[in-house]
Design a protein around this motif. Sequence first.
Motif, PDB file in Angstrom:
ATOM      1  N   LEU A  75       0.969  -1.209  -0.015  1.00 28.33           N
ATOM      2  CA  LEU A  75      -0.013   0.045   0.029  1.00 28.33           C
ATOM      3  C   LEU A  75       0.975   1.267   0.006  1.00 28.33           C
ATOM      4  N   ALA A  76       1.968   1.300   0.605  1.00 32.36           N
ATOM      5  CA  ALA A  76       2.878   2.332   0.720  1.00 32.36           C
ATOM      6  C   ALA A  76       3.506   2.656  -0.648  1.00 32.36           C
ATOM      7  N   ARG A  77       3.784   1.597  -1.448  1.00 34.34           N
ATOM      8  CA  ARG A  77       4.204   1.871  -2.753  1.00 34.34           C
ATOM      9  C   ARG A  77       3.152   2.522  -3.557  1.00 34.34           C
ATOM     10  N   CYS A  85      -5.915   3.954  -2.100  1.00 34.96           N
ATOM     11  CA  CYS A  85      -5.584   2.659  -1.687  1.00 34.96           C
ATOM     12  C   CYS A  85      -6.578   2.196  -0.266  1.00 34.96           C
ATOM     13  N   VAL A  86      -7.084   0.920  -0.629  1.00 35.29           N
ATOM     14  CA  VAL A  86      -7.848   0.300   0.538  1.00 35.29           C
ATOM     15  C   VAL A  86      -7.195  -1.194   0.838  1.00 35.29           C
ATOM     16  N   GLY A  87      -7.118  -1.293   2.207  1.00 33.12           N
ATOM     17  CA  GLY A  87      -6.195  -2.509   2.443  1.00 33.12           C
ATOM     18  C   GLY A  87      -7.184  -3.371   3.562  1.00 33.12           C
ATOM     19  N   LEU A  88      -7.390  -4.735   3.075  1.00 34.30           N
ATOM     20  CA  LEU A  88      -8.070  -5.805   4.006  1.00 34.30           C
ATOM     21  C   LEU A  88      -6.955  -6.779   4.680  1.00 34.30           C
ATOM     22  N   ASP A  89      -7.560  -6.741   5.844  1.00 34.39           N
ATOM     23  CA  ASP A  89      -6.491  -7.850   6.454  1.00 34.39           C
ATOM     24  C   ASP A  89      -7.031  -8.150   7.817  1.00 34.39           C
ATOM     25  N   PRO A  90      -7.254  -9.528   8.188  1.00 31.64           N
ATOM     26  CA  PRO A  90      -7.925  -9.809   9.574  1.00 31.64           C
ATOM     27  C   PRO A  90      -7.025  -9.430  10.698  1.00 31.64           C
ATOM     28  N   ALA A  98       0.198  -0.793  10.008  1.00 34.76           N
ATOM     29  CA  ALA A  98      -0.022  -0.279   8.502  1.00 34.76           C
ATOM     30  C   ALA A  98      -0.563   1.287   8.838  1.00 34.76           C
ATOM     31  N   SER A  99      -1.351   1.549   9.799  1.00 37.86           N
ATOM     32  CA  SER A  99      -1.798   2.649   9.804  1.00 37.86           C
ATOM     33  C   SER A  99      -0.588   3.714  10.343  1.00 37.86           C
ATOM     34  N   ARG A 105      -2.995   7.630   4.397  1.00 36.90           N
ATOM     35  CA  ARG A 105      -2.913   7.460   2.912  1.00 36.90           C
ATOM     36  C   ARG A 105      -3.530   6.204   2.391  1.00 36.90           C
ATOM     37  N   ALA A 106      -4.185   5.713   3.283  1.00 38.70           N
ATOM     38  CA  ALA A 106      -5.063   4.253   2.746  1.00 38.70           C
ATOM     39  C   ALA A 106      -6.092   4.327   4.053  1.00 38.70           C
TER      40      ALA A 106
END
Length: 239
Positions: A75-77, A85-90, A98-99, A105-106
């Motif tokens: 996501l950073a790149r 950008c949207v990130g999905l992770d459990p 990540a935040s 930025r995402a």
Amino acid sequence: MSSTGEGREQVCAMNSRTPQPRPDTVRGVPMHGVPAQRGPSRSGGAPLLDEIAGMLALRGCRSVLDVGCGEGDALARFAGRGLSCVGLDPSPTALRRASQRLGGRAFLLRGGLSDLRMFGESTLEAVTCFGGAGLVDDVERMLAEFQRVLRPEGVLVLTAPTTADRDYGRGMEVARHTFCYQGTFWRFYERDELRRLMADWRVESVRRRSWSEPVRDPRHQPRRARDSWVVLASNPFDD
């Protein structure tokens, strides 16, 4: 040995060196939870992530969903290329890191593959998934979900571990190129198998890429390289 999922679960539980996992987490990772990114990371796979970010930008993608985003390496790149950008992770731990790294930025969401239902049909320009194909228990369903949420001509980039990956052969082999290790099933791929799985996609390229991760403890010997297929595909128009 039983060929059913139940039989595979029993084998994996008996042979794991870790405490027996909960029933919903044995096998490959179920649809509701893709673990933190197991693909290229900033530690060793940064050039590949930069290449993929450039690839999305050149194809005119303005937004991307990274499934199994982990700590936000990809996501950073992507954000650095100007993509929304949207990130999905459990994993809440991975998302917290990540935040901190991305600084707004995402847009980050906690969830797994089954949570893709929050996205409507044909709504996304691009989806990336790094390493998830080696961990989920239903790759066909995963690909079908990606195809559902992508627009016609939408872009999919995924990585899948090859049989030359450093983790190949760890644990007990329970099916062809599939091993039970520490309570999880790990699946590895040959090129032709990936192409068969993606018969409903317009596959543009399947390339093999390797990268090494640095050894943090100098007492340890360098480990074998990560080795993955990098698949670039698009969602064809319906006939």
